[in-house]
Design a protein around this motif. Structure first.
Motif, PDB file in Angstrom:
ATOM      1  N   TRP A 154       0.829  -1.209   0.000  1.00 44.10           N
ATOM      2  CA  TRP A 154       0.000   0.000   0.000  1.00 44.10           C
ATOM      3  C   TRP A 154       0.857   1.250   0.000  1.00 44.10           C
ATOM      4  CZ3 TRP A 154      -5.150   0.910  -0.388  1.00 44.10           C
ATOM      5  CH2 TRP A 154      -5.676   2.115   0.104  1.00 44.10           C
ATOM      6  N   CYS A 155       0.454   2.236  -0.794  1.00 43.84           N
ATOM      7  CA  CYS A 155       1.120   3.540  -0.726  1.00 43.84           C
ATOM      8  C   CYS A 155       0.241   4.491   0.097  1.00 43.84           C
ATOM      9  CB  CYS A 155       1.346   4.128  -2.116  1.00 43.84           C
ATOM     10  SG  CYS A 155       1.906   5.849  -2.023  1.00 43.84           S
ATOM     11  N   PRO A 156       0.720   4.886   1.277  1.00 45.01           N
ATOM     12  CA  PRO A 156      -0.080   5.758   2.143  1.00 45.01           C
ATOM     13  C   PRO A 156      -0.351   7.115   1.490  1.00 45.01           C
ATOM     14  CG  PRO A 156       1.760   4.804   3.347  1.00 45.01           C
ATOM     15  CD  PRO A 156       1.984   4.497   1.903  1.00 45.01           C
ATOM     16  N   ASN A 157       0.561   7.549   0.619  1.00 45.28           N
ATOM     17  CA  ASN A 157       0.378   8.841  -0.027  1.00 45.28           C
ATOM     18  C   ASN A 157      -0.732   8.801  -1.076  1.00 45.28           C
ATOM     19  OD1 ASN A 157       0.872  11.485  -0.973  1.00 45.28           O
ATOM     20  ND2 ASN A 157       2.276  10.688  -2.535  1.00 45.28           N
ATOM     21  N   ASP A 158      -0.674   7.781  -1.955  1.00 40.81           N
ATOM     22  CA  ASP A 158      -1.675   7.675  -3.024  1.00 40.81           C
ATOM     23  C   ASP A 158      -2.963   7.032  -2.538  1.00 40.81           C
ATOM     24  OD1 ASP A 158       0.191   8.685  -4.739  1.00 40.81           O
ATOM     25  OD2 ASP A 158       0.886   6.709  -5.406  1.00 40.81           O
ATOM     26  N   GLN A 159      -2.917   6.416  -1.342  1.00 38.10           N
ATOM     27  CA  GLN A 159      -4.088   5.670  -0.849  1.00 38.10           C
ATOM     28  C   GLN A 159      -4.494   4.608  -1.862  1.00 38.10           C
ATOM     29  OE1 GLN A 159      -6.183   6.513   2.181  1.00 38.10           O
ATOM     30  NE2 GLN A 159      -4.107   7.158   2.635  1.00 38.10           N
ATOM     31  N   ARG A 186       9.508   1.318  -2.213  1.00 39.75           N
ATOM     32  CA  ARG A 186       8.993   2.669  -2.335  1.00 39.75           C
ATOM     33  C   ARG A 186       8.102   2.775  -3.555  1.00 39.75           C
ATOM     34  NH1 ARG A 186      12.346   7.421  -2.301  1.00 39.75           N
ATOM     35  NH2 ARG A 186      14.077   6.273  -3.243  1.00 39.75           N
ATOM     36  N   CYS A 187       7.006   3.473  -3.385  1.00 38.47           N
ATOM     37  CA  CYS A 187       6.072   3.737  -4.471  1.00 38.47           C
ATOM     38  C   CYS A 187       6.765   4.638  -5.491  1.00 38.47           C
ATOM     39  CB  CYS A 187       4.847   4.426  -3.891  1.00 38.47           C
ATOM     40  SG  CYS A 187       3.671   4.967  -5.134  1.00 38.47           S
ATOM     41  N   ARG A 188       6.269   4.668  -6.698  1.00 34.37           N
ATOM     42  CA  ARG A 188       6.850   5.558  -7.702  1.00 34.37           C
ATOM     43  C   ARG A 188       6.749   7.018  -7.301  1.00 34.37           C
ATOM     44  NH1 ARG A 188       8.102   3.332 -13.126  1.00 34.37           N
ATOM     45  NH2 ARG A 188       7.568   1.144 -13.038  1.00 34.37           N
ATOM     46  N   CYS A 189       5.816   7.337  -6.387  1.00 36.28           N
ATOM     47  CA  CYS A 189       5.728   8.721  -5.917  1.00 36.28           C
ATOM     48  C   CYS A 189       6.796   9.003  -4.874  1.00 36.28           C
ATOM     49  CB  CYS A 189       4.332   9.014  -5.356  1.00 36.28           C
ATOM     50  SG  CYS A 189       4.036   8.285  -3.737  1.00 36.28           S
ATOM     51  N   GLY A 190       7.552   7.975  -4.470  1.00 32.36           N
ATOM     52  CA  GLY A 190       8.638   8.183  -3.529  1.00 32.36           C
ATOM     53  C   GLY A 190       8.296   7.776  -2.109  1.00 32.36           C
ATOM     54  N   THR A 191       7.035   7.514  -1.832  1.00 33.73           N
ATOM     55  CA  THR A 191       6.616   7.183  -0.469  1.00 33.73           C
ATOM     56  C   THR A 191       6.956   5.737  -0.123  1.00 33.73           C
ATOM     57  OG1 THR A 191       4.760   8.666  -0.837  1.00 33.73           O
ATOM     58  CG2 THR A 191       4.632   7.240   1.091  1.00 33.73           C
ATOM     59  N   GLU A 192       7.406   5.543   1.121  1.00 32.64           N
ATOM     60  CA  GLU A 192       7.683   4.198   1.625  1.00 32.64           C
ATOM     61  C   GLU A 192       6.362   3.418   1.733  1.00 32.64           C
ATOM     62  OE1 GLU A 192      11.014   3.648   2.921  1.00 32.64           O
ATOM     63  OE2 GLU A 192      10.508   1.526   3.104  1.00 32.64           O
TER      64      GLU A 192
END
Ligand SMILES: [Zn+2]
Length: 961
Positions: free
Chosen positions: A179-184, A435-441
């Motif tokens: 899961w990417c917490p940033n992109d939800q 890490r997500c492509r947006c950079g978020t762990e």
């Protein structure tokens, strides 16, 4: 003349385009449907991508020449989050990305400005990739091209999803996902930096306590609870007192953050520093025991709860951390406490052969580890863990579990602790850092009421297993990898909140995940042609239409009417599907084995009847650049189109294919390119020279070389069938050189000037076999050889009926005698004035063949051979010369199997005739003298050194004076 590669590429590309040969419609011929994983257009393709597509193209071209009606189509996968992520970065003016667009990918500035729209990014690279594929000479039917966001495709995906849901294969549930917490948004391989597939494992949380407060530890080894001597905290960490579902836990802040995604209700109460916990005692959840909390630097806040249970007998880190305290290497500890630590002794609870009484101690000693920050502890841990897991048994100090094997007891112990209510579950990513492509762990999230493909479904797995079992998998060694993937697959989230793609038809807040909309699209190629031509409109394609095309279900009259097409058109589309399906070969890189390729099979077996299950999967490794991995950060990525401009398409195709077989990594380097260019250039020069398909001679060497050519065709064809393309290429480019040299030597010794027909035939055969690999230059050479039709339209060369084994044996006799003579003159340094050859007596030849056929059926005993040969009239002479049998047997056994076979097939050959007729010219050419030939039993022979009696079949005696 120096070849102009770009010009040749352009010339033949244009001719293929005009001829429309790669546009494939159903016909009377047998078909092959070859597909390759379609590209994701978020950057131009580089040489690494070129490998998979080139393999599929060679495969397609080969089958076309074998007489199949080959369909090789291409689509473009727009679905998913990465392109959306890129457009967001462009909107935010991300300098790094914009620099890459400008300098690495040469995107014009005004185009980059449009990239705030994700579809513009996809469209741009789509055209870029397509142009590259055309320049590489891929024989694609472009009429069937589509992207995954066109309305007709979306209708198709909606049908696929409703279909799976009706079969209960899409279920709503609560399951863990990356899961990417940033992109939800859930993340899978395509959404992460470096294309990592997030994997997670289940930790058992064991709740120790200090009064009402819980001190939880997370472990993968619940059975080691019996060997605990203390707990570890890191004094540098500021821990949190947290309300977790009503209980008070002491854990790291990172742990609290992660627990929230696992649906725990979290409320932070206060900070508590690690050092405050040192020396405190916790209660065991399962016994009356109390354990000290002690400091250790190896403990990290990011793993588990940030608190570790210490099992020094079996965990090297724990053992070493205790030693560090006892040695005074741990500062945060008072003397009184140190005295207590002195009393702590490891408790061995597992016995494993070869690991000793205290396994951790032994391995630390062996590896020379002296403190807990030594990275070797990682290896030490792995070694013990895996050995104990597979071979270890629990000792008598583990209560009801004593004597059980670790492999089987884990679950039992887990259940036993959970019954006490003093345990919990925690899911953690096992990959180092995702890490997500947006950079978020990324984290693990328990998703509630989400849509999942039920890949845990046993019946579904069993069906897929059956399909894999019946399928051709190249190379075969990768088959077990697919079975492993099937075994561990579980429910997989198939909905996403953002990105390009198709909405989940019954829950339109969600989009179909990008790996879920790319599993059965090969079937869409069969109708894409009609969509692109406007013969059928997306708005008229409903589920009944797809059910008719794929299953033949429903009333064609009504369906045609609703689809606003004629019945004939409907039937035509259905026939197109029936003709081309199933997929005959699916090509892809190895990284797609654990996801796309497995899902491809799973979805096919779910949606299509058995006769439409895929037939073959071909998996290839990656491409290295000068032996190194290609990556943006290494700066060694060469965009494919740049490479084509610089080197020409064919040299790149060959360089990628010739350095490795399927699964190995191919190495691309300038040196191999120039070697290949030289080779192709010299073949081209020969084509110019021997452009006349004149008469084929009938001399022994002509018969022999054509026999060899036939064998070459056989070998290349055999390698092609197994997709052993490196081997095929070596045979085609280099494997025939020494035979050709021998042929030229033989012909020139006879002063022949009628060999251009043979040379033309040899060249034509090699070039036609080369043409799937290097299609442009092969066309050019083919034309130079005097052919008016294109080589891509020619048939794959056929093996002549049978290779002439006699001719092969004759030539090998000649060349081995020439070799022997040359060796003798070298060793003795004689300049020959006379060369005399004695051929073996007739009885020897008969004996030879009896021994040969004996060996062929497994007999190797000299005594038995001698007895048998003496008992027969025609070989009774053996008794005068028993040594002959021994030597002959040795001669035969030293030869490879296939050579023995051809000799057996060739039968007895008249050596004196061959040598008298054929060797003379060679001797005269090489030594300028006349050859004398005698038979061993010739009474009037010249034999001053009594050599004739030494003659054996295939090993005539030689005298040089
Ligand atoms: Zn993200």
């Amino acid at each position: 003349m120096e070849l102009n590669w770009n010009q040749i590429d352009y010339k033949w590309r244009s001719k293929w385009y005009e001829a429309k040969d790669f546009e494939t419609d159903p016909n009377d011929k047998p078909k092959k449907f070859i597909t390759v994983a379609y590209p994701y257009p978020n950057s131009p393709q580089h040489i690494g991508h070129g490998r998979t597509y080139t393999l599929a193209d060679v495969h397609s071209r080969y089958y076309r020449m074998k007489g199949f009606n080959v369909l090789f189509p291409m689509g473009f996968h727009y679905t998913g989050t990465p392109i959306l992520g890129m457009s967001k970065r462009v909107q935010a003016n991300d300098e790094e990305l914009i620099e890459a667009f400008k300098n690495l990918y040469n995107v014009p500035e005004e185009k980059i400005k449009e990239f705030v729209d994700p579809v513009k990014i996809a469209d741009y690279f789509h055209e870029e990739i397509k142009a590259g594929m055309i320049e590489m000479g891929y024989s694609i039917d472009w009429r069937r091209e589509f992207t995954t966001i066109i309305p007709a495709y979306q209708k198709f995906i909606e049908w696929q999803f409703r279909n799976l849901k009706e079969k209960d294969l899409i279920v709503q549930g609560n399951h863990p996902v990356g899961w990417c917490p940033n992109d939800q948004n859930p993340v899978s391989q395509h959404d992460t930096l470096g294309d990592v597939e997030p994997n997670f494992s289940e930790y058992i949380v064991i709740k120790f306590n200090i009064g009402e407060e819980i001190v939880p530890v997370a472990t993968l080894r619940p059975e080691t609870l019996f060997g605990v001597t203390n707990l570890w905290i890191n004094p540098e960490i500021i821990y949190k007192k947290v309300k977790v579902d009503g209980e008070t836990w002491i854990i790291s802040a990172e742990c609290a953050y992660k627990l929230e995604f696992l649906n725990k209700k979290i409320e932070i109460i206060e900070d508590i520093s690690g050092s405050q916990l040192i020396g405190k005692k916790v209660h065991s959840p399962t016994s009356e025991d109390e354990f000290l909390i002690l400091p250790a630097s190896f403990v990290t806040a990011t793993t588990g709860t940030g608190i570790v249970m210490s099992v020094p007998a079996h965990a090297p880190y724990d053992f070493q951390a205790l030693v560090d305290i006892k040695n005074g290497n741990q500062k945060n500890i008072e003397d009184s406490l140190r005295n207590e630590v002195e009393k702590i002794q490891p408790v061995t609870i597992i016995s494993t052969d070869g690991l000793g009484d205290i396994p951790a101690q032994e391995v630390i000693k062996r590896m020379g580890i002296t403190n807990q920050d030594d990275p070797k502890l990682e290896d030490a841990t792995k070694e013990i863990y895996s050995k104990e897991f597979y071979e270890g048994k629990l000792n008598s100090n583990t209560g009801e579990f004593a004597g059980k094997k670790i492999t089987f007891v884990k679950e039992e112990v887990k259940e036993w602790i959970s019954k006490t209510g003093k345990s919990d579950i925690m899911l953690e990513l096992t990959n180092e850092s995702v890490r997500c492509r947006c950079g978020t762990e990324c984290v693990v999230k328990l998703l509630n009421n989400q849509w999942f493909l039920d890949y845990a479904n046993k019946e579904w797995k069993a069906k897929a297993h059956e399909c894999f079992e019946s399928m051709n998998i190249l190379p075969n060694e990768i088959r077990t990898e697919f079975f492993n993937v099937l075994d561990w697959l579980r429910e997989r989230a198939c909905a996403r909140q953002h990105g390009l793609g198709t909405k989940i038809p019954w829950d339109t807040d969600w989009l179909v995940e990008s790996l879920a909309d790319s599993v059965i699209y090969m079937s869409f190629y069969t109708m894409a042609k009609f969509v692109n031509s406007g013969e059928i409109l997306a708005e008229n394609m409903n589920d009944e239409f797809f059910n008719y095309i794929f299953y033949g279900n429903g009333d064609s009259e009504i369906i045609a009417k609703n689809a606003k097409i004629t019945i004939e058109k409907l039937e035509e589309i259905r026939k197109e599907f029936l003709y081309f399906y199933p997929v005959d070969s699916r090509h892809s890189g190895r990284d797609l084995v654990p996801n796309h390729l497995t899902f491809f099979v799973l979805n096919h077996v779910a949606i299509f009847p058995k006769e439409n299950w895929p037939k073959e999967i071909v998996v290839n490794g990656s491409v290295l650049m000068d032996g190194k991995k290609m990556s943006k950060s290494m700066g060694n990525i060469i965009p494919l189109r740049d490479a084509v401009k610089k080197y020409g398409a064919d040299p790149i195709r060959l360089a990628i294919l010739i350095s490795a077989e399927l699964l190995q990594d191919a190495d691309f380097n300038a040196e191999s390119i120039s070697g290949i260019k030289n080779r192709l250039q010299s073949m081209y020069n020969e084509c110019v020279k021997f452009n006349n398909p004149g008469k084929i001679g009938t001399e022994p060497e002509d018969i022999w070389i054509l026999s060899k050519l036939s064998k070459l065709i056989f070998e290349v064809t055999e390698s092609m069938e197994k997709m052993r393309l490196r081997e095929s290429l070596h045979h085609i480019l280099y494997g025939f050189d020494s035979d050709l040299q021998w042929y030229m030597k033989r012909a020139s010794a006879k002063n022949r000037n009628d060999i251009s027909g043979v040379l033309n035939r040899v060249l034509a055969t090699r070039i036609s076999m080369l043409s799937p690999f290097a299609p442009h230059i092969a066309e050019e050479m083919w034309e130079k050889l005097g052919n008016s039709e294109m080589v891509s339209r020619s048939s794959w060369p056929k093996q002549e009926e049978q290779t002439d084994d006699r001719a092969v044996q004759n030539e090998s006799l000649l060349s081995s005698v020439m070799n022997d003579i040359s060796n003798i003159t070298k060793v003795t340094k004689i300049i020959p004035k006379k060369i005399i050859i004695y051929t073996a007596d007739i009885w020897k030849s008969k004996a030879y063949h009896k021994i040969l056929s004996g060996v062929n059926s497994g007999e190797t005993n000299v005594g038995i051979f001698i007895k048998e040969l003496i008992s027969q009239k025609e070989t009774e002479n053996v008794k005068k010369d028993p040594d002959f049998v021994k030597k002959t047997l040795k001669d035969i056994l030293s030869e490879p199997m296939d050579l023995r076979k051809t000799k057996l097939n060739a039968g007895e050959i008249d050596e004196s005739e061959i040598i008298s007729n054929e060797l003379s010219s060679l001797i005269e050419a090489d030594y300028g003298i006349k050859l004398q030939v005698f038979s061993e039993n010739d009474y009037e022979k010249y034999d001053p050194k009594n050599k004739a009696r030494m003659a054996r079949p295939y090993k005539p005696a030689i005298l040089i004076e």
